[in-house]
Design a protein around this motif. Structure first.
Motif, short mmCIF file in Angstrom:
data_model
loop_
_atom_site.label_atom_id
_atom_site.label_comp_id
_atom_site.label_asym_id
_atom_site.label_seq_id
_atom_site.Cartn_x
_atom_site.Cartn_y
_atom_site.Cartn_z
N PRO A 113 0.67 -1.27 -0.02
CA PRO A 113 -0.03 0.13 0.06
C PRO A 113 0.74 1.17 0.10
CG PRO A 113 -0.62 -1.61 1.70
CD PRO A 113 0.51 -1.99 1.16
N VAL A 114 0.41 2.45 -0.67
CA VAL A 114 1.08 3.53 -0.65
C VAL A 114 0.22 4.80 -0.21
CG1 VAL A 114 1.94 5.14 -2.33
CG2 VAL A 114 2.22 2.75 -2.69
N LEU A 115 1.04 5.57 0.62
CA LEU A 115 0.16 6.74 1.16
C LEU A 115 1.07 7.90 0.29
CD1 LEU A 115 -1.54 8.19 3.14
CD2 LEU A 115 0.42 8.48 4.72
N GLU A 116 0.11 8.45 -0.47
CA GLU A 116 0.67 9.79 -1.17
C GLU A 116 0.34 10.82 -0.47
OE1 GLU A 116 -0.94 9.58 -5.21
OE2 GLU A 116 0.47 8.09 -5.93
N VAL A 117 1.27 11.74 0.02
CA VAL A 117 0.95 13.02 0.62
C VAL A 117 1.34 14.11 -0.43
CG1 VAL A 117 1.91 12.01 2.99
CG2 VAL A 117 3.65 13.13 1.59
N SER A 118 1.06 15.20 0.07
CA SER A 118 1.21 16.49 -0.74
C SER A 118 1.74 17.57 0.24
CB SER A 118 -0.21 16.79 -1.36
OG SER A 118 -0.10 18.04 -1.94
N SER A 119 2.99 17.67 0.21
CA SER A 119 3.79 18.88 0.91
C SER A 119 3.20 20.26 0.29
CB SER A 119 5.08 18.54 0.60
OG SER A 119 5.57 17.74 1.31
N ALA A 120 2.62 20.42 -1.00
CA ALA A 120 2.30 21.50 -1.47
C ALA A 120 0.99 21.86 -0.89
CB ALA A 120 2.13 21.55 -2.95
N SER A 121 0.18 20.82 -0.37
CA SER A 121 -1.09 21.18 0.19
C SER A 121 -0.93 21.61 1.56
CB SER A 121 -2.08 19.85 0.11
OG SER A 121 -2.39 19.46 -1.20
N GLY A 122 0.31 21.25 2.29
CA GLY A 122 0.59 21.73 3.73
C GLY A 122 1.49 20.87 4.12
N ALA A 123 2.63 21.50 4.11
CA ALA A 123 3.93 20.93 4.52
C ALA A 123 3.93 20.34 5.84
CB ALA A 123 5.22 21.78 4.30
N SER A 124 3.27 20.93 6.85
CA SER A 124 3.30 20.36 8.21
C SER A 124 2.37 19.15 8.34
CB SER A 124 2.79 21.68 8.99
OG SER A 124 1.52 22.05 8.70
N VAL A 125 1.19 19.27 7.58
CA VAL A 125 0.43 18.09 7.61
C VAL A 125 1.18 16.78 6.90
CG1 VAL A 125 -1.74 17.25 6.62
CG2 VAL A 125 -1.80 19.32 7.34
N ALA A 126 1.55 17.26 5.60
CA ALA A 126 2.43 15.91 5.07
C ALA A 126 3.31 15.50 5.89
CB ALA A 126 3.02 16.54 3.88
N GLU A 127 4.16 16.12 6.74
CA GLU A 127 5.17 15.60 7.58
C GLU A 127 4.63 14.93 8.75
OE1 GLU A 127 8.92 17.70 10.52
OE2 GLU A 127 7.75 18.94 9.05
N ASP A 132 5.96 11.66 -1.67
CA ASP A 132 5.36 12.93 -1.68
C ASP A 132 4.91 13.06 -3.21
OD1 ASP A 132 4.61 15.47 -1.71
OD2 ASP A 132 6.45 16.05 -0.57
N ALA A 133 3.43 13.10 -3.49
CA ALA A 133 3.00 13.27 -4.84
C ALA A 133 3.03 14.74 -5.27
CB ALA A 133 1.47 12.90 -4.61
N LYS A 134 2.82 15.69 -4.31
CA LYS A 134 3.04 17.11 -4.86
C LYS A 134 4.14 17.74 -3.99
CE LYS A 134 0.97 20.11 -7.50
NZ LYS A 134 0.63 19.86 -8.89
N PRO A 135 5.52 17.85 -4.36
CA PRO A 135 6.57 18.21 -3.52
C PRO A 135 6.53 19.94 -3.68
CG PRO A 135 7.41 17.21 -5.31
CD PRO A 135 5.91 16.96 -5.39
N LEU A 136 7.21 20.50 -2.68
CA LEU A 136 7.56 21.87 -2.73
C LEU A 136 8.74 22.17 -3.64
CD1 LEU A 136 7.05 22.41 1.25
CD2 LEU A 136 5.40 23.52 -0.65
N ASP A 137 8.74 23.50 -3.94
CA ASP A 137 9.96 24.04 -4.59
C ASP A 137 11.11 23.69 -3.89
OD1 ASP A 137 8.50 24.93 -6.83
OD2 ASP A 137 8.40 26.86 -6.23
N PRO A 138 12.18 23.35 -4.56
CA PRO A 138 13.40 23.03 -3.59
C PRO A 138 14.15 24.08 -2.93
CG PRO A 138 13.67 22.34 -6.15
CD PRO A 138 12.23 22.99 -5.84
N GLY A 139 13.79 25.47 -3.46
CA GLY A 139 14.15 26.40 -2.85
C GLY A 139 13.37 26.89 -1.54
#
Length: 324
Positions: free
Chosen positions: A97-111, A132-139
């Motif tokens: 099973p896979v849990l796809e989080v979305s840091s772009a939706s909310g980094a604190s929630v994804a963490e 992470d299905a929707k990562p944040l910008d590298p910067g």
């Protein structure tokens, strides 16, 4: 008296940010589930057990929303209806099973979801891979840049209005509104250029983000101007309280709304800082799923502030004699 007010403001400032951000507690995080169909009841039960365990670990509960296809769950993630997708395979003996989080939706929630999923996977027997299905910008690996650019726009917005009230007292009402718009356009451009072009922290859709920041600065400046027309020299108090003490901690920029105290999470969406973060966040990471609500909130605050100022313009401490 002034010293006492400053001391109280300092305490409230520290208290408001500590209350909102020091101990973020999840409250009902929506998560999509794919693959837990009626033909796989056992898998669905395992998904629910996993979600319950994660919810207990996070001192909250997850809201499971079943979707018929992976594409439908992905669309829900893109439109920010859910914060993660839990995929249950048809054959868990061969697939994980896979849990796809979305840091772009909310980094604190994804963490938090990532940490909880790993800690409870062994307990439930449902070992889950996390990606992470929707990562944040590298910067901007912590996802704080949008909060800081909004904070800059809010604070410089009303500071600009304060400076105009001190150094350009002779401006009549229409000129005051026009100059507020002018410094907001310049300030929004400067903020976006510094963060994107100079620091490469976030890849802005430049004109779009610039206009959001300009509208945020204009709204903040006009809120102060409105209060100045209503209560004169004490205008800074309600402006600071509304925009900084309440607005910025509840904006969802530093701590996502599902992790804020419930009242702040609700109120924040309807205040200028929260609307600005929301609009900026969607423009940068979810440009195909824009929604009108944050823009309408900013526009409503700007229009109401301008209208109240215009109606009460004769009570404003500035202006030339005979000015309109």
């Amino acid at each position: 008296m002034l010293s006492l007010l400053i001391a109280v403001a300092a305490g409230l400032f520290a208290g408001s940010y500590t209350y909102a951000m020091a101990d973020p507690t999840p409250r009902r995080i929506p998560v999509a589930v794919v693959g837990a169909t009626e033909s796989a009841a056992a898998h669905r039960e395992r998904a629910e057990a996993f979600a319950d365990a994660v919810g207990e670990d996070l001192r909250s509960s997850l809201e499971l929303h079943e979707y018929p296809t992976t594409a439908a769950a992905g669309e829900a993630l893109e439109s920010q209806q859910v914060f993660a997708v839990l995929r249950i395979p048809a054959d868990p003996g061969r697939e994980q099973p896979v849990l796809e989080v979305s840091s772009a939706s909310g980094a604190s929630v994804a963490e938090l979801l990532t940490e909880a999923a790993r800690s409870v996977g062994e307990e439930t027997g449902l070992r889950v891979a996390v990606r992470d299905a929707k990562p944040l910008d590298p910067g901007d690996p912590r996802g704080l840049a949008l909060f800081y650019v909004t904070l800059a726009a809010v604070v410089t917005g009303f500071i600009g209005a304060i400076q105009m009230s001190v150094h350009a007292r002779d401006l009549n009402p229409s000129e005051r509104i026009a100059f507020t718009a002018a410094y907001s356009l310049l300030g929004g451009f400067a903020i976006a250029a510094a963060v994107d072009w100079l620091l490469n922290a976030v890849d802005f859709p430049f004109v779009h983000s610039w206009m959001i920041l300009a509208l945020t600065m204009f709204t903040s400046g006009m809120v102060f101007t409105m209060f100045q027309a209503l209560i004169g020299r004490w205008a800074m108090l309600p402006t600071w309280g509304l925009m900084v003490l309440i607005g910025n901690p509840s904006s969802g920029g530093a701590v996502s709304w599902p992790l804020l105290p419930s009242l702040l999470g609700t109120v924040g969406r309807w205040l200028p800082p929260g609307a600005s973060v929301n609009a900026q966040h969607t423009a940068v990471y979810f440009p195909d799923h824009l929604h009108a609500q944050p823009y309408l909130v900013l526009a409503a605050w700007a229009v109401v502030s301008c209208a109240v100022f215009w109606i009460r313009r004769h009570r404003h401490p500035g202006g030339r004699d005979g000015g309109s």
